[in-house]
Design an enzyme around this catalytic site. Structure first.
Site, PDB file in Angstrom:
ATOM      1  NE  ARG A 117      35.387  49.739  32.822  1.00 24.51           N
ATOM      2  CZ  ARG A 117      34.726  50.870  33.031  1.00 24.51           C
ATOM      3  NH1 ARG A 117      35.310  52.031  32.795  1.00 24.51           N
ATOM      4  NH2 ARG A 117      33.481  50.845  33.474  1.00 24.51           N
ATOM      5  CE1 TYR A 155      30.788  49.294  39.211  1.00 24.44           C
ATOM      6  CE2 TYR A 155      33.187  49.427  39.321  1.00 24.44           C
ATOM      7  CZ  TYR A 155      31.985  49.827  38.768  1.00 24.44           C
ATOM      8  OH  TYR A 155      31.996  50.761  37.756  1.00 24.44           O
TER       9      TYR A 155
END
Length: 346
Positions: A117, A155
């Site tokens: 991440r 996103y």
């Protein structure tokens, strides 16, 4: 959402985002987790009109144990007694067995997948001619690039100022068997992992900041109850789920909203058990169903229909899950349930 082939970057499938205000009754937001946390904290702790009291947050108060009567034992030896204990300590929670009993499996197990991440400021991507085309004019609202055993998802958040990325890979993590969220990530290993992506995507990934590894874990099946005594389980402690439906955070916020409504207009602490029974009635089937349905992507729902069906009492499991995920109004439903139970207008 766009599905990109990692070798040609051709658009293989594109899904338009509908007018969510019209279809689901609310706008579509993509939050940075920290921003959401700060706003929730502000709502809980800052005085507002018509608010008699605010929450007090006690830091460095690690909980060692709880009991069903509301006693909380801290690791520093202190013990406090509360009328309601909300267990919200995440996927590795130590306390679900207090509610469901020692004989029920509550441990969330690794799935074999891990996620790198990371965040990248959009401005940083716009400054590089190689990465700029993917983010000009707002870029993609959500994109996926897939390899054989890995996929890159991203996103925008913080009104487009940041791009949030997740690179899903096989879980080969060693030495952190009991850790889920804060596993150190090697930048060299990460860059090696993305080396099979298209060069443009490699250029994007090379700008990764604050790189971390997350191990994906899930509970094989829902627990049989969310509450017992003066204790209630919410969020990942109650229904840990994979990110394939993007409903983990959403259902946790729903849990909190439901408790907020159901514990309004409380006459005395003697009503706590009944209010928790209402919470069980309102939330159990929904969070159990979403937990199971989140174990697969929307194109693989058929794999979990049989296991999820017992939680759909009024019809079959829906083929498309957006309506099921997005249309319920938990605060309205909680208020209606509370009014029906009290047989009076609140």
């Amino acid at each position: 959402m766009s599905l990109l082939d990692a070798h040609t970057l051709d658009v293989l499938r594109s899904v338009a985002v509908p007018d969510t205000r019209q279809r689901y009754g609310a706008p579509w937001f993509l939050f940075h987790r920290v921003d959401l946390h700060l706003q929730l904290k502000k709502l809980a702790t800052e005085p507002r009109p018509n608010t008699k009291s605010v929450a007090k947050i006690n830091l460095s108060s690690e909980v060692a144990d709880i009991d069903l009567e509301g006693a909380i034992s801290l690791t520093n030896g202190e013990c406090v007694k509360k009328d309601l204990v909300v267990v919200a300590d995440g996927v590795r929670s130590k306390f679900p067995s207090k509610v469901v009993g020692e004989g029920v499996p509550t441990q969330a197990s690794p799935t074999g997948t891990a996620v790198y991440r990371f965040l990248i400021p959009t401005e940083k991507l716009l400054q590089d001619p190689e990465t700029r085309p993917y983010f000009e004019g707002g870029g993609f609202h959500g994109s996926i690039a897939r390899l054989k055993d890995a996929r890159l998802v991203w996103y925008p958040c913080r009104r487009g100022a940041l791009q949030n990325f997740g690179f899903f890979v096989p879980d080969t993590i060693t030495g952190f068997d009991d850790e889920v969220w804060n596993i150190p990530a090697s930048r060299d290993e990460f860059l090696k992992s993305v080396s099979q992506l298209h060069p443009d995507l490699q250029a994007i990934c090379s700008k990764a900041e604050d790189l971390k590894l997350f191990r994906l874990c899930m509970r094989k099946k829902p627990i049989p109850s969310l509450t017992k005594g003066n204790v209630v389980l919410i969020g990942d402690a109650s229904h840990p789920m994979l990110p394939h439906q993007a409903q983990g955070g959403a259902t946790s916020v729903e849990d909190g909203a439901a408790l907020g409504v159901l514990f309004s207009h409380l006459g005395s602490k003697d009503e706590v058990h009944r209010r928790l029974e209402l919470f069980q009635k309102l939330r159990f089937d929904r969070v159990s169903a979403i937990q199971l349905l989140s174990s697969v992507g929307q194109d693989e729902i058929h794999k979990v229909v049989e296991s999820a069906q017992p939680y759909f009492h009024h019809g079959p499991v829906p083929n498309g899950l957006n309506e099921y995920n997005f249309t319920p109004n938990v605060m309205r439903d909680a208020l209606e349930l509370l009014q029906q139970d009290c047989k009076t207008d609140l």
